[in-house]
Design a protein around this motif. Structure first.
Motif, PDB file in Angstrom:
ATOM      1  N   THR A   1       2.473   1.577  -3.526  1.00  0.00           N
ATOM      2  CA  THR A   1       1.456   2.039  -4.478  1.00  0.00           C
ATOM      3  C   THR A   1       1.235   3.538  -4.332  1.00  0.00           C
ATOM      4  OG1 THR A   1       0.361  -0.121  -4.436  1.00  0.00           O
ATOM      5  CG2 THR A   1      -0.940   1.758  -5.217  1.00  0.00           C
ATOM      6  N   ASP A   2       1.079   4.002  -3.106  1.00  0.00           N
ATOM      7  CA  ASP A   2       0.875   5.430  -2.857  1.00  0.00           C
ATOM      8  C   ASP A   2       2.059   6.253  -3.347  1.00  0.00           C
ATOM      9  OD1 ASP A   2      -0.594   7.692  -1.453  1.00  0.00           O
ATOM     10  OD2 ASP A   2       1.329   7.724  -0.395  1.00  0.00           O
TER      11      ASP A   2
ATOM     12  N   ASP B   1       0.828  -1.210   0.000  1.00  0.00           N
ATOM     13  CA  ASP B   1       0.000   0.000   0.000  1.00  0.00           C
ATOM     14  C   ASP B   1       0.862   1.259   0.000  1.00  0.00           C
ATOM     15  OD1 ASP B   1       0.802  -0.694   2.660  1.00  0.00           O
ATOM     16  OD2 ASP B   1      -0.762   0.578   3.478  1.00  0.00           O
TER      17      ASP B   1
END
Length: 83
Positions: free
Chosen positions: A57-58, A54
């Protein structure tokens, strides 16, 4: 590591010092050294630990990088196996 490109452009390292970056962002000539140093009486050293998908991805979205490219640059600190 990828922020080195921004740093090089900002300080005009190639034009002013003759130091270039390779495709893997190694400095040439090889004896070159770079650092960002921040000093404050209350500052402390810290290390970045493992990061999750996560977070990658960010970060990839914010830098406008493809996920595979971001994972390649961050591979030593990923807490998951790349696809």
């Amino acid at each position: 590591h990828t922020e080195k490109v921004t740093m090089w452009e900002t300080i005009k390292a190639k034009e002013l010092a003759g130091i270039e970056l390779s495709d893997s962002l190694s400095m040439m000539p090889a004896a070159s050294v770079s650092a960002l140093v921040f000093a404050h009486p209350k500052s402390q050293y810290f290390a970045v630990g493992q990061i999750g998908k996560d977070q990658v991805t960010d970060y990839a979205e914010r830098k406008k990088y493809e996920m595979s490219k971001m994972e390649r640059w961050l591979s030593p600190i990923l807490n998951y196996e790349r696809d």
